[in-house]
Scaffold this motif. Structure first.
Motif, PDB file in Angstrom:
ATOM      1  N   UNK A   1      48.069  37.154  36.638  1.00 38.02           N
ATOM      2  CA  UNK A   1      48.640  36.104  37.484  1.00 38.02           C
ATOM      3  C   UNK A   1      47.744  35.921  38.705  1.00 38.02           C
ATOM      4  N   UNK A   2      47.483  34.668  39.088  1.00 36.38           N
ATOM      5  CA  UNK A   2      46.593  34.405  40.211  1.00 36.38           C
ATOM      6  C   UNK A   2      47.264  33.494  41.231  1.00 36.38           C
ATOM      7  N   UNK A   3      47.048  33.814  42.514  1.00 33.23           N
ATOM      8  CA  UNK A   3      47.476  32.932  43.609  1.00 33.23           C
ATOM      9  C   UNK A   3      46.408  33.023  44.694  1.00 33.23           C
ATOM     10  N   UNK A   4      45.606  31.978  44.820  1.00 31.04           N
ATOM     11  CA  UNK A   4      44.519  31.953  45.800  1.00 31.04           C
ATOM     12  C   UNK A   4      45.061  31.391  47.117  1.00 31.04           C
TER      13      UNK A   4
ATOM     14  N   UNK B   1      38.834  37.228  35.460  1.00 28.79           N
ATOM     15  CA  UNK B   1      39.495  38.357  36.104  1.00 28.79           C
ATOM     16  C   UNK B   1      39.896  37.953  37.510  1.00 28.79           C
ATOM     17  N   UNK B   2      41.045  38.390  37.956  1.00 28.38           N
ATOM     18  CA  UNK B   2      41.550  38.044  39.286  1.00 28.38           C
ATOM     19  C   UNK B   2      41.391  39.234  40.213  1.00 28.38           C
ATOM     20  N   UNK B   3      40.792  39.011  41.376  1.00 30.20           N
ATOM     21  CA  UNK B   3      40.610  40.038  42.395  1.00 30.20           C
ATOM     22  C   UNK B   3      41.994  40.539  42.842  1.00 30.20           C
ATOM     23  N   UNK B   4      42.158  41.856  42.914  1.00 26.45           N
ATOM     24  CA  UNK B   4      43.466  42.484  43.094  1.00 26.45           C
ATOM     25  C   UNK B   4      44.332  41.866  44.208  1.00 26.45           C
ATOM     26  N   UNK B   5      43.801  41.573  45.412  1.00 28.19           N
ATOM     27  CA  UNK B   5      44.677  41.040  46.479  1.00 28.19           C
ATOM     28  C   UNK B   5      45.299  39.693  46.140  1.00 28.19           C
ATOM     29  N   UNK B   6      44.800  39.018  45.110  1.00 27.40           N
ATOM     30  CA  UNK B   6      45.302  37.676  44.782  1.00 27.40           C
ATOM     31  C   UNK B   6      46.095  37.666  43.481  1.00 27.40           C
ATOM     32  N   UNK B   7      46.454  38.849  43.004  1.00 24.75           N
ATOM     33  CA  UNK B   7      47.335  38.933  41.847  1.00 24.75           C
ATOM     34  C   UNK B   7      48.786  38.952  42.336  1.00 24.75           C
ATOM     35  N   UNK B   8      49.690  38.415  41.531  1.00 24.41           N
ATOM     36  CA  UNK B   8      51.114  38.416  41.906  1.00 24.41           C
ATOM     37  C   UNK B   8      51.986  38.653  40.676  1.00 24.41           C
TER      38      UNK B   8
END
Length: 545
Positions: A236-239, A538-545
């Motif tokens: 899951x990604x949230x930029x 791949x989503x950078x950890x701080x932007x995963x939800x």
């Protein structure tokens, strides 16, 4: 104009009716009196009048449709904004020689602008205070079509790459911007897309035929015209803004594959923090474009009149192009050329780069790897291994050997040290050392240039000012093992001049480089094949939800 106006059909014509000439007057159909026969009945006269009426109506419909098509064509042409191909000075790029069939590669620079100079762009891309600020070239991608049109490459340079920017002149205002060393995305504000193109040519030595720019609103319109583009994320990604990093595109998706369009398409292309770096943003952009090409091919849009018109409307409104391709026909021809390339012969990659030693927020090219990439583009070597290499080899025209005008001992040769790069200082005493090597070869009058005016050069060249000195320049090159292709006429020199470039920083014998082969990609290029539909970000950890 409604699409039905352009695609409208004329009234049906009875299969028994013919539009061929009817009974003619005499031999050859001209004069000689009417053919004699029984008198016409009322039905026959009525049928003949009906036939003439049908032919007239059909002609009017055809002409009307052609007129509508012409007007629509002119409407599309009127949508297109144009500009000068290059606004830079003193390009070092040269066209690639034609292959055995007389074909040459085609290079197009695609530029994504962050301009906020319209209400729509402000709404999509930033705050109102950004409106009117100089645009930045935040996406820069070179599209290379091979000479035989059987392979293609899409090469990105990260927006924060520090490069040498040549002197540029704004074609609209006439303002001249001096040469500088800065990050490449500032070039759009230094004379427009023509300055970005000139900077690419200065960096790569690749001749670029055309440029195209697209802004925020254009990306949205194109994605909607296509009907959306498939993209994939592994988590899951949230930029979004975080305590550690302000800003963000707003992209929010669950893990898996999604068809993005409208603002989500723009968010995907603008996302950087959630991917971890500009390099990964380039990868996401390559995945998007590869997916878009696959989508267009599957839709067969080039033979679907309705879809083609929708796409043409969006494209012509969205793009600004260099003036030599500023018509619908020329853009359509470019599209069909790209369409002919199989997806497994399309390679997307990024210029190898490392952190800038002067500013950790910027990057600089990895010289050896980047130079190999540029050489492959200049020589039209495919980035993939899925085709016949022999089909893309270039036939370089070898310069005819000329007789030197004087003996080596009587020829004055000026040697310049041009080994400086954006990341490395010039090699000390380089011109003196090479002048000494020439002296040992009999050129005792060779001397180092001590004026300090040599401009940095990526490649070593032997220059001569006039035809009578061409043979002398060739002899100098031969003495040091420099290829004849590096012997060039120049009005900037008054005699034979050896410019020692960044490709010859050590040794007194010119380094012989092995020609790259198809698919022999440099390290750090992060290549993706256009047929690979399983790519997922791949989503950078701080932007995963």
């Amino acid at each position: 104009m409604a699409q039905s106006d352009v695609r409208g059909k004329g009234p049906a014509v009875d299969d028994t009716m013919s539009l061929a000439p009817q009974a003619s007057d005499g031999p050859g159909g001209h004069g000689g009196g009417r053919r004699k026969g029984p008198p016409k009945t009322d039905r026959q006269r009525h049928r003949r009048r009906a036939l003439r009426w049908s032919a007239t109506v059909l002609a009017v419909v055809i002409l009307g449709t052609a007129g509508a098509g012409y007007l629509y064509y002119e409407h599309l042409n009127g949508n297109i904004r144009k500009g000068e191909r290059s606004s830079g000075d003193d390009s070092k790029a040269h066209r690639t020689p034609a292959n055995a069939a007389g074909q040459t590669p085609l290079n197009i620079l695609l530029i994504g602008s962050d301009s906020r100079n319209s209400d729509e762009n402000v709404k999509l891309g930033g705050a109102k205070y950004d409106r009117g600020s100089p645009p930045l070239a935040d996406v820069q991608m070179l599209i290379h079509l091979s000479a035989d049109r059987k392979s293609a490459a899409m090469v990105s340079i990260p927006r924060d790459t520090r490069v040498d920017i040549p002197e540029c002149k704004d074609p609209g205002t006439g303002k001249v911007y001096p040469a500088t060393n800065a990050i490449i995305n500032t070039t759009l504000a230094r004379g427009g897309a023509g300055c970005t193109l000139a900077t690419w040519e200065n960096l790569t030595g690749v001749y670029i035929d055309h440029w195209m720019t697209i802004d925020f609103a254009g990306v949205v319109d194109m994605a909607d015209a296509i009907g959306g583009v498939d993209v994939c994320v592994k988590q899951n990604v949230w930029d979004h803004s975080t305590p550690a990093q302000r800003g963000g595109s707003g992209l929010k998706l669950k893990a898996g594959t999604h068809k993005v369009q409208h603002i989500q398409a723009l968010q995907w292309l603008r996302t950087r923090h959630a991917w971890g770096s500009d390099v990964m943003r380039a990868r996401a952009q390559h995945m998007y474009l590869n997916s878009m090409i696959r989508t267009l091919k599957s839709q067969n849009v080039f033979t679907d009149t309705g879809r083609l018109m929708d796409l043409a409307e969006a494209a012509t409104k969205s793009l600004k192009v260099s003036e030599e391709i500023g018509t619908v026909k020329k853009l359509y021809d470019l599209g069909t050329e790209l369409k002919s390339v199989p997806t497994d012969r399309i390679t997307s990659l990024t210029m190898p780069n490392v952190e800038d030693p002067q500013n950790r927020e910027h990057v600089v090219p990895v010289r050896a790897s980047a130079d190999k990439m540029w050489q492959m583009l200049r020589d039209d070597v495919p980035f993939d291994k899925n085709g016949e290499e022999s089909g893309t080899k270039q036939v370089a025209s070898k310069p005819k050997a000329k007789t030197p005008s004087v003996d080596a001992g009587r020829l004055g040769v000026l040697v310049q040290n041009a080994t400086q790069t954006s990341t490395e200082a010039a090699v000390p005493n380089r011109a003196r050392d090479i002048a000494g090597a020439l002296g040992q070869k009999g050129y005792v009058r060779a001397a180092a240039d001590t004026s300090g005016v040599a401009k940095p050069a990526d490649e070593t060249v032997v220059q001569y000012p006039s035809a009578e000195l061409e043979g002398d320049a060739q002899a100098v090159a031969k003495a040091l093992g420099i290829p004849m292709s590096a012997v060039k006429k120049s009005t900037d020199v008054s005699g034979v001049t050896l410019v020692v470039g960044a490709d010859w920083r050590t040794g007194t014998a010119f380094p012989q480089q092995k020609a790259p082969k198809a698919g022999d990609l440099p390290d750090g290029s992060d290549a993706i094949n256009g047929s690979d539909s399983k790519q997922c970000m791949d989503v950078y950890k701080p932007y995963q939800w």
